[in-house]
Motif scaffolding. Structure first.
Motif, PDB file in Angstrom:
ATOM      1  N   PRO A  21       0.830  -1.586  -0.055  1.00  0.00           N
ATOM      2  CA  PRO A  21       0.248  -0.285  -0.098  1.00  0.00           C
ATOM      3  C   PRO A  21       0.655   1.323  -0.223  1.00  0.00           C
ATOM      4  O   PRO A  21       0.369   2.454  -0.257  1.00  0.00           O
ATOM      5  N   GLU A  22       2.145   1.320   0.711  1.00  0.00           N
ATOM      6  CA  GLU A  22       3.034   2.338   0.280  1.00  0.00           C
ATOM      7  C   GLU A  22       3.768   2.810  -0.870  1.00  0.00           C
ATOM      8  O   GLU A  22       4.284   3.806  -0.929  1.00  0.00           O
ATOM      9  N   ALA A  23       3.920   1.432  -2.032  1.00  0.00           N
ATOM     10  CA  ALA A  23       3.977   1.965  -3.558  1.00  0.00           C
ATOM     11  C   ALA A  23       3.440   3.099  -4.382  1.00  0.00           C
ATOM     12  O   ALA A  23       2.679   3.175  -4.020  1.00  0.00           O
ATOM     13  N   LYS A  24       4.373   3.848  -5.016  1.00  0.00           N
ATOM     14  CA  LYS A  24       3.793   4.330  -6.099  1.00  0.00           C
ATOM     15  C   LYS A  24       4.830   4.164  -6.973  1.00  0.00           C
ATOM     16  O   LYS A  24       5.450   4.541  -6.873  1.00  0.00           O
ATOM     17  N   VAL A  25       4.188   3.793  -7.457  1.00  0.00           N
ATOM     18  CA  VAL A  25       3.966   3.012  -9.194  1.00  0.00           C
ATOM     19  C   VAL A  25       5.036   4.636 -10.154  1.00  0.00           C
ATOM     20  O   VAL A  25       3.848   4.960  -9.707  1.00  0.00           O
ATOM     21  N   MET A  26       5.955   3.688 -11.232  1.00  0.00           N
ATOM     22  CA  MET A  26       6.431   4.163 -12.157  1.00  0.00           C
ATOM     23  C   MET A  26       5.356   4.523 -13.164  1.00  0.00           C
ATOM     24  O   MET A  26       4.069   3.676 -12.703  1.00  0.00           O
ATOM     25  N   ASP A  27       5.012   5.227 -14.120  1.00  0.00           N
ATOM     26  CA  ASP A  27       4.489   5.092 -14.992  1.00  0.00           C
ATOM     27  C   ASP A  27       5.014   3.718 -16.163  1.00  0.00           C
ATOM     28  O   ASP A  27       6.172   3.466 -15.626  1.00  0.00           O
ATOM     29  N   PRO A  28       3.343   2.995 -16.466  1.00  0.00           N
ATOM     30  CA  PRO A  28       3.858   1.541 -17.195  1.00  0.00           C
ATOM     31  C   PRO A  28       5.026   1.628 -18.525  1.00  0.00           C
ATOM     32  O   PRO A  28       5.676   1.239 -18.892  1.00  0.00           O
ATOM     33  N   LEU A  29       4.725   3.324 -19.012  1.00  0.00           N
ATOM     34  CA  LEU A  29       5.669   3.591 -19.628  1.00  0.00           C
ATOM     35  C   LEU A  29       6.687   3.173 -19.114  1.00  0.00           C
ATOM     36  O   LEU A  29       7.664   2.705 -20.251  1.00  0.00           O
ATOM     37  N   ARG A  30       7.284   4.246 -19.005  1.00  0.00           N
ATOM     38  CA  ARG A  30       8.475   4.050 -18.019  1.00  0.00           C
ATOM     39  C   ARG A  30       9.560   2.763 -18.248  1.00  0.00           C
ATOM     40  O   ARG A  30      10.029   2.140 -17.854  1.00  0.00           O
ATOM     41  N   GLN A  31       8.285   1.875 -16.662  1.00  0.00           N
ATOM     42  CA  GLN A  31       8.905   0.542 -16.645  1.00  0.00           C
ATOM     43  C   GLN A  31       8.914  -0.345 -17.782  1.00  0.00           C
ATOM     44  O   GLN A  31      10.215  -1.036 -18.134  1.00  0.00           O
ATOM     45  N   SER A  32       7.796  -0.278 -18.882  1.00  0.00           N
ATOM     46  CA  SER A  32       8.105  -1.275 -19.705  1.00  0.00           C
ATOM     47  C   SER A  32       9.395  -0.659 -21.004  1.00  0.00           C
ATOM     48  O   SER A  32      10.790  -1.522 -20.911  1.00  0.00           O
ATOM     49  N   ALA A  33       9.387   0.691 -21.078  1.00  0.00           N
ATOM     50  CA  ALA A  33      10.579   1.077 -21.621  1.00  0.00           C
ATOM     51  C   ALA A  33      12.347   0.812 -20.588  1.00  0.00           C
ATOM     52  O   ALA A  33      13.295   0.390 -21.476  1.00  0.00           O
ATOM     53  N   ASP A  34      12.487   0.632 -19.602  1.00  0.00           N
ATOM     54  CA  ASP A  34      12.819   0.196 -18.570  1.00  0.00           C
ATOM     55  C   ASP A  34      13.816  -1.043 -18.670  1.00  0.00           C
ATOM     56  O   ASP A  34      14.662  -2.153 -19.013  1.00  0.00           O
ATOM     57  N   PHE A  35      12.585  -1.405 -18.465  1.00  0.00           N
ATOM     58  CA  PHE A  35      12.831  -3.340 -18.753  1.00  0.00           C
ATOM     59  C   PHE A  35      13.639  -4.284 -19.974  1.00  0.00           C
ATOM     60  O   PHE A  35      14.388  -4.648 -20.377  1.00  0.00           O
ATOM     61  N   GLY A  36      12.673  -2.937 -21.113  1.00  0.00           N
ATOM     62  CA  GLY A  36      12.912  -3.212 -22.475  1.00  0.00           C
ATOM     63  C   GLY A  36      14.925  -2.663 -22.488  1.00  0.00           C
ATOM     64  O   GLY A  36      15.481  -3.920 -23.307  1.00  0.00           O
ATOM     65  N   LEU A  37      15.330  -1.952 -21.673  1.00  0.00           N
ATOM     66  CA  LEU A  37      16.496  -1.889 -22.379  1.00  0.00           C
ATOM     67  C   LEU A  37      17.609  -2.780 -21.677  1.00  0.00           C
ATOM     68  O   LEU A  37      19.003  -2.518 -22.157  1.00  0.00           O
ATOM     69  N   LEU A  38      16.761  -3.005 -20.214  1.00  0.00           N
ATOM     70  CA  LEU A  38      17.293  -3.758 -19.250  1.00  0.00           C
ATOM     71  C   LEU A  38      17.658  -5.128 -20.763  1.00  0.00           C
ATOM     72  O   LEU A  38      19.306  -5.533 -20.204  1.00  0.00           O
ATOM     73  N   ARG A  39      16.989  -5.714 -21.055  1.00  0.00           N
ATOM     74  CA  ARG A  39      17.142  -7.066 -22.310  1.00  0.00           C
ATOM     75  C   ARG A  39      17.909  -6.063 -23.276  1.00  0.00           C
ATOM     76  O   ARG A  39      18.545  -7.429 -23.747  1.00  0.00           O
ATOM     77  N   SER A  40      18.239  -5.073 -23.989  1.00  0.00           N
ATOM     78  CA  SER A  40      18.690  -4.656 -24.559  1.00  0.00           C
ATOM     79  C   SER A  40      20.926  -4.808 -24.362  1.00  0.00           C
ATOM     80  O   SER A  40      21.185  -5.323 -25.353  1.00  0.00           O
ATOM     81  N   LEU A  41      20.360  -4.777 -23.164  1.00  0.00           N
ATOM     82  CA  LEU A  41      21.564  -4.355 -22.726  1.00  0.00           C
ATOM     83  C   LEU A  41      22.675  -5.964 -22.543  1.00  0.00           C
ATOM     84  O   LEU A  41      23.562  -6.309 -22.400  1.00  0.00           O
ATOM     85  N   ASP A  42      21.781  -6.593 -22.205  1.00  0.00           N
ATOM     86  CA  ASP A  42      22.314  -8.696 -22.137  1.00  0.00           C
ATOM     87  C   ASP A  42      22.839  -8.469 -23.517  1.00  0.00           C
ATOM     88  O   ASP A  42      23.258  -9.592 -23.594  1.00  0.00           O
ATOM     89  N   ARG A  43      21.547  -8.278 -24.199  1.00  0.00           N
ATOM     90  CA  ARG A  43      22.419  -8.516 -25.312  1.00  0.00           C
ATOM     91  C   ARG A  43      23.763  -7.540 -26.267  1.00  0.00           C
ATOM     92  O   ARG A  43      24.388  -7.552 -27.213  1.00  0.00           O
TER      93      ARG A  43
END
Length: 224
Positions: free
Chosen positions: A81-103
């Motif tokens: 309940p204390e969580a303030k989540v990031m915008d879903p657009l950013r979350q998708s982009a950040d995890f996508g970037l991490l996957r790209s960096l793995d490559r």
């Protein structure tokens, strides 16, 4: 690198929305200032997964910025309940970037605060969603209050602003903690430079734990 030999450092943008829901891609000036002070050339990476993937080849290193909390519901975990989540657009982009960096594992990466948590969760780490549930003096980690850390990349007073933390490193190596046990630094020793820090070096006064951390990223990017 540009013609002057300055490494181009991609800085991940956060997302804010106006009253009509329109997205604004933005970066706090302190990150830009820290990259410039460390000898790098800042390049803002919009929070768009496909755009970031195309821009990745144009930068020599990546800085994952801080921000709001990871929305863990996508991992089958109940949201605190204390969580303030990031915008879903950013979350998708950040995890996508991490996957790209793995490559592209030779690309230097520095994750700051939320950036470190993203790196950890991406590699299987467990997330403490609210430090106040298990740490009596958790507020010492909020509001840029200084506290000491001891890590493999340096020790000294740092400025922090977070209520979440990694419970473990997952596949990453834990290389630093605060004096109360909170994980403060992780890395992947199999990659040339893949470092996450829980504090905010761009707002830390101590040079070695502040701009000096960003300088490590810039120097790694310069080495290629």
């Amino acid at each position: 690198m540009d013609r002057t030999g300055q490494p181009r450092i991609g800085i991940t943008a956060d997302v804010e929305r106006d009253a009509r829901g329109r997205a604004r891609h933005q970066v706090a000036g302190a990150y830009v200032d820290a990259v410039v002070a460390a000898g790098g050339l800042p390049v803002i990476l919009p929070a768009d997964e496909s755009v970031r993937e195309r821009l990745l080849a144009a930068v020599d290193g990546v800085l994952l910025t801080g921000g709001d909390d990871i929305d863990v519901r996508g991992f089958g975990i109940e949201l605190h309940p204390e969580a303030k989540v990031m915008d879903p657009l950013r979350q998708s982009a950040d995890f996508g970037l991490l996957r790209s960096l793995d490559r592209d594992p030779r690309k230097p990466v520095l994750g700051i605060c939320l950036g470190m948590q993203l790196m950890g969760v991406h590699r299987g780490a467990r997330l403490i969603q609210h430090l106040g549930d298990s740490l009596a003096d958790a507020d010492r980690h909020r509001g840029d209050r200084e506290h000491p850390v001891d890590t493999a990349v340096g020790r000294g007073p740092v400025a922090s602003s977070h209520h979440q933390a990694l419970a473990d490193g997952g596949a990453l190596e834990v290389i630093g903690r605060a004096d109360d046990g909170v994980i403060e630094a992780v890395r992947d020793p199999s990659r040339p430079f893949y470092l996450g820090v829980q504090w905010h070096p761009e707002r830390t006064a101590d040079d070695s734990m502040g701009v000096g951390i960003v300088r490590m990223l810039v120097d790694a990017a310069r080495r290629g």
